[in-house]
Motif scaffolding. Structure first.
Motif, PDB file in Angstrom:
ATOM      1  N   ALA A   1       0.814  -1.326  -0.101  1.00  0.00           N
ATOM      2  CA  ALA A   1       0.095   0.171  -0.119  1.00  0.00           C
ATOM      3  C   ALA A   1       0.814   1.393  -0.185  1.00  0.00           C
ATOM      4  CB  ALA A   1      -0.923   0.097   1.276  1.00  0.00           C
ATOM      5  N   ARG A   2       1.849   1.391   0.753  1.00  0.00           N
ATOM      6  CA  ARG A   2       2.745   2.455   0.752  1.00  0.00           C
ATOM      7  C   ARG A   2       3.658   2.459  -0.522  1.00  0.00           C
ATOM      8  NH1 ARG A   2       4.191   4.695   5.473  1.00  0.00           N
ATOM      9  NH2 ARG A   2       6.094   4.961   4.931  1.00  0.00           N
ATOM     10  N   ARG A   3       3.903   1.423  -1.495  1.00  0.00           N
ATOM     11  CA  ARG A   3       4.490   1.476  -2.565  1.00  0.00           C
ATOM     12  C   ARG A   3       3.500   2.184  -3.674  1.00  0.00           C
ATOM     13  NH1 ARG A   3       5.582  -3.651  -3.422  1.00  0.00           N
ATOM     14  NH2 ARG A   3       7.255  -3.563  -1.867  1.00  0.00           N
ATOM     15  N   ARG A   4       2.355   1.846  -3.605  1.00  0.00           N
ATOM     16  CA  ARG A   4       1.333   2.505  -4.430  1.00  0.00           C
ATOM     17  C   ARG A   4       1.516   3.999  -4.113  1.00  0.00           C
ATOM     18  NH1 ARG A   4      -2.136  -1.712  -3.046  1.00  0.00           N
ATOM     19  NH2 ARG A   4      -3.038  -0.447  -1.641  1.00  0.00           N
ATOM     20  N   ALA A   5       1.771   4.462  -2.928  1.00  0.00           N
ATOM     21  CA  ALA A   5       1.650   5.971  -2.517  1.00  0.00           C
ATOM     22  C   ALA A   5       3.126   6.672  -3.253  1.00  0.00           C
ATOM     23  CB  ALA A   5       1.644   6.094  -0.825  1.00  0.00           C
ATOM     24  N   ILE A   6       4.093   5.798  -3.265  1.00  0.00           N
ATOM     25  CA  ILE A   6       5.214   6.256  -3.758  1.00  0.00           C
ATOM     26  C   ILE A   6       5.384   6.399  -5.423  1.00  0.00           C
ATOM     27  CG2 ILE A   6       7.769   5.723  -4.306  1.00  0.00           C
ATOM     28  CD1 ILE A   6       7.727   4.116  -1.575  1.00  0.00           C
ATOM     29  N   ASP A   7       4.504   5.523  -5.864  1.00  0.00           N
ATOM     30  CA  ASP A   7       4.236   5.901  -7.529  1.00  0.00           C
ATOM     31  C   ASP A   7       3.514   7.056  -7.705  1.00  0.00           C
ATOM     32  OD1 ASP A   7       5.375   3.413  -7.659  1.00  0.00           O
ATOM     33  OD2 ASP A   7       3.526   2.137  -7.894  1.00  0.00           O
ATOM     34  N   ARG A   8       3.008   7.922  -6.723  1.00  0.00           N
ATOM     35  CA  ARG A   8       2.165   8.989  -7.311  1.00  0.00           C
ATOM     36  C   ARG A   8       3.153  10.217  -7.637  1.00  0.00           C
ATOM     37  NH1 ARG A   8       0.735  11.900  -1.601  1.00  0.00           N
ATOM     38  NH2 ARG A   8       2.731  11.594  -0.476  1.00  0.00           N
ATOM     39  N   PHE A   9       4.455  10.064  -7.392  1.00  0.00           N
ATOM     40  CA  PHE A   9       5.390  11.022  -7.846  1.00  0.00           C
ATOM     41  C   PHE A   9       6.130  10.819  -9.132  1.00  0.00           C
ATOM     42  CE2 PHE A   9       5.294  11.709  -3.156  1.00  0.00           C
ATOM     43  CZ  PHE A   9       4.889  12.973  -3.233  1.00  0.00           C
ATOM     44  N   THR A  10       6.382  11.716  -9.887  1.00  0.00           N
ATOM     45  CA  THR A  10       7.212  11.414 -11.082  1.00  0.00           C
ATOM     46  C   THR A  10       8.618  11.389 -10.784  1.00  0.00           C
ATOM     47  OG1 THR A  10       7.438  13.818 -11.411  1.00  0.00           O
ATOM     48  CG2 THR A  10       5.449  12.762 -12.434  1.00  0.00           C
ATOM     49  N   ALA A  11       9.498  11.199 -11.739  1.00  0.00           N
ATOM     50  CA  ALA A  11      10.858  10.980 -11.410  1.00  0.00           C
ATOM     51  C   ALA A  11      11.517  12.493 -10.965  1.00  0.00           C
ATOM     52  CB  ALA A  11      11.697  10.460 -12.711  1.00  0.00           C
ATOM     53  N   LYS A  12      10.830  13.225 -11.668  1.00  0.00           N
ATOM     54  CA  LYS A  12      11.377  14.829 -11.377  1.00  0.00           C
ATOM     55  C   LYS A  12      11.125  15.204  -9.929  1.00  0.00           C
ATOM     56  CE  LYS A  12      11.357  19.567 -13.070  1.00  0.00           C
ATOM     57  NZ  LYS A  12      10.879  20.441 -14.210  1.00  0.00           N
ATOM     58  N   GLU A  13       9.885  14.723  -9.638  1.00  0.00           N
ATOM     59  CA  GLU A  13       9.281  15.182  -8.120  1.00  0.00           C
ATOM     60  C   GLU A  13      10.031  14.445  -7.323  1.00  0.00           C
ATOM     61  OE1 GLU A  13       4.667  16.149  -9.550  1.00  0.00           O
ATOM     62  OE2 GLU A  13       5.010  14.169  -9.103  1.00  0.00           O
ATOM     63  N   ARG A  14      10.333  13.168  -7.561  1.00  0.00           N
ATOM     64  CA  ARG A  14      11.189  12.431  -6.525  1.00  0.00           C
ATOM     65  C   ARG A  14      12.376  12.874  -6.386  1.00  0.00           C
ATOM     66  NH1 ARG A  14       8.104   7.940  -8.571  1.00  0.00           N
ATOM     67  NH2 ARG A  14       9.932   7.422 -10.167  1.00  0.00           N
ATOM     68  N   HIS A  15      13.276  13.213  -7.341  1.00  0.00           N
ATOM     69  CA  HIS A  15      14.232  14.214  -7.294  1.00  0.00           C
ATOM     70  C   HIS A  15      14.268  15.272  -6.416  1.00  0.00           C
ATOM     71  CE1 HIS A  15      18.348  15.707  -8.320  1.00  0.00           C
ATOM     72  NE2 HIS A  15      17.747  16.812  -8.695  1.00  0.00           N
ATOM     73  N   ALA A  16      13.125  16.014  -6.655  1.00  0.00           N
ATOM     74  CA  ALA A  16      12.941  17.263  -5.859  1.00  0.00           C
ATOM     75  C   ALA A  16      12.839  16.869  -4.340  1.00  0.00           C
ATOM     76  CB  ALA A  16      11.740  17.876  -6.432  1.00  0.00           C
ATOM     77  N   LEU A  17      11.975  15.794  -4.146  1.00  0.00           N
ATOM     78  CA  LEU A  17      11.985  15.355  -2.705  1.00  0.00           C
ATOM     79  C   LEU A  17      13.264  15.008  -1.997  1.00  0.00           C
ATOM     80  CD1 LEU A  17       8.988  13.144  -2.832  1.00  0.00           C
ATOM     81  CD2 LEU A  17       9.122  15.217  -1.428  1.00  0.00           C
ATOM     82  N   GLY A  18      14.294  14.341  -2.733  1.00  0.00           N
ATOM     83  CA  GLY A  18      15.777  14.074  -2.528  1.00  0.00           C
ATOM     84  C   GLY A  18      16.413  15.464  -2.190  1.00  0.00           C
ATOM     85  N   VAL A  19      16.413  16.290  -2.960  1.00  0.00           N
ATOM     86  CA  VAL A  19      17.020  17.713  -2.621  1.00  0.00           C
ATOM     87  C   VAL A  19      16.612  18.214  -1.344  1.00  0.00           C
ATOM     88  CG1 VAL A  19      17.042  20.081  -3.522  1.00  0.00           C
ATOM     89  CG2 VAL A  19      17.346  18.284  -5.468  1.00  0.00           C
ATOM     90  N   MET A  20      15.461  18.070  -1.103  1.00  0.00           N
ATOM     91  CA  MET A  20      14.743  18.679   0.312  1.00  0.00           C
ATOM     92  C   MET A  20      15.003  17.663   1.350  1.00  0.00           C
ATOM     93  SD  MET A  20      11.605  20.710  -1.085  1.00  0.00           S
ATOM     94  CE  MET A  20      11.396  22.028   0.303  1.00  0.00           C
ATOM     95  N   GLY A  21      15.540  16.431   1.127  1.00  0.00           N
ATOM     96  CA  GLY A  21      15.920  15.443   2.194  1.00  0.00           C
ATOM     97  C   GLY A  21      14.524  14.651   2.434  1.00  0.00           C
ATOM     98  N   LEU A  22      13.627  14.591   1.783  1.00  0.00           N
ATOM     99  CA  LEU A  22      12.412  14.135   2.181  1.00  0.00           C
ATOM    100  C   LEU A  22      12.257  12.688   1.466  1.00  0.00           C
ATOM    101  CD1 LEU A  22      10.099  17.304   2.011  1.00  0.00           C
ATOM    102  CD2 LEU A  22      10.960  16.308   4.159  1.00  0.00           C
ATOM    103  N   LYS A  23      11.327  11.666   2.036  1.00  0.00           N
ATOM    104  CA  LYS A  23      11.049  10.784   1.409  1.00  0.00           C
ATOM    105  C   LYS A  23       9.676  10.755   0.674  1.00  0.00           C
ATOM    106  CE  LYS A  23      13.369   7.984   5.266  1.00  0.00           C
ATOM    107  NZ  LYS A  23      13.084   7.225   6.331  1.00  0.00           N
ATOM    108  N   ASP A  24       9.467   9.734  -0.041  1.00  0.00           N
ATOM    109  CA  ASP A  24       8.276   9.705  -0.997  1.00  0.00           C
ATOM    110  C   ASP A  24       6.882   9.772  -0.191  1.00  0.00           C
ATOM    111  OD1 ASP A  24       9.912   9.594  -3.075  1.00  0.00           O
ATOM    112  OD2 ASP A  24       9.686   7.430  -3.198  1.00  0.00           O
ATOM    113  N   ASP A  25       6.741   9.506   1.036  1.00  0.00           N
ATOM    114  CA  ASP A  25       5.347   9.545   1.838  1.00  0.00           C
ATOM    115  C   ASP A  25       5.427  11.146   2.299  1.00  0.00           C
ATOM    116  OD1 ASP A  25       7.411   9.615   3.696  1.00  0.00           O
ATOM    117  OD2 ASP A  25       6.646   7.973   4.948  1.00  0.00           O
ATOM    118  N   ALA A  26       6.130  11.863   1.917  1.00  0.00           N
ATOM    119  CA  ALA A  26       5.911  13.173   2.674  1.00  0.00           C
ATOM    120  C   ALA A  26       4.410  13.900   2.042  1.00  0.00           C
ATOM    121  CB  ALA A  26       7.006  14.277   2.119  1.00  0.00           C
ATOM    122  N   ASP A  27       3.953  14.646   3.104  1.00  0.00           N
ATOM    123  CA  ASP A  27       2.711  15.255   2.435  1.00  0.00           C
ATOM    124  C   ASP A  27       3.168  16.928   2.036  1.00  0.00           C
ATOM    125  OD1 ASP A  27       3.144  16.267   4.942  1.00  0.00           O
ATOM    126  OD2 ASP A  27       0.994  16.058   5.761  1.00  0.00           O
TER     127      ASP A  27
END
Length: 190
Positions: free
Chosen positions: A117-143
């Protein structure tokens, strides 16, 4: 005793008690604590005249016994706001309970919090958005609330005005701003 307390100067009208300072004949119209309060109750008070309450207040030092770091933290404009609070979920599902590993024989509650179920939540971001989360030091489950909070922290950390004019972090600041622009428009947060 006292009938009511006015807003001005802390004077309490209707007090017929003399000032508690020995030898003073003035009326005690102001309440002053006997000892600094430890917030465990109403405390012990004494009644003072205007002159003696001014002396009492002049001796008071809120920061007595604090280290420089504690004083700086107490004077911060955001003091007390750094405590974690539960964020509202923007994805339609709340975060899993801390007791999610309990026995659930009918699988009625815990299925929602499994890794799939958590993996489905991760798929909600594009690759560019996941990179942006990484720049900010956040994981894919961030709101969005957590992203906004992290953006605010990083801007304060890297901005030259907060670093005495040091512009060595300007590149990182630009990356953080670009990441925020990407994430605030993400479909996952709509």
């Amino acid at each position: 005793m006292a009938t009511r307390q006015t807003k001005w100067h802390g004077r309490v009208d209707g007090v017929e008690t003399p000032c508690s300072v020995r030898g003073c004949k003035e009326p005690g119209e102001f309440r002053a604590p006997l000892t600094p309060s430890d917030f465990d109750g109403p405390g012990n008070w004494r009644w003072l005249c205007l002159e003696h309450v001014r002396e009492h207040n002049a001796k008071y030092n809120f920061f007595a016994g604090m280290s420089p770091e504690e004083i700086e933290a107490a004077q911060s404009p955001i003091a007390g706001w750094e405590r974690a609070t539960r964020a509202f979920a923007h994805s339609g599902a709340d975060a899993g309970p801390t007791w999610r590993d309990f026995a659930d024989p009918l699988d009625a509650i815990s299925a929602r919090f499994r890794p799939e179920a958590r993996r489905r939540a991760i798929d909600r971001f594009t690759a560019k958005e996941r990179h942006a989360l990484g720049v900010m030091g956040l994981k894919d489950d961030a709101d969005l609330h957590r992203v906004r909070k992290r953006y605010s922290e990083l801007v304060r950390r890297y901005h030259p005005d907060r670093n005495g004019g040091d512009r060595s972090h300007e590149k990182k600041l630009g990356e953080v701003i670009e990441a925020w622009q990407t994430l605030k428009a993400a479909k996952a947060f709509e």
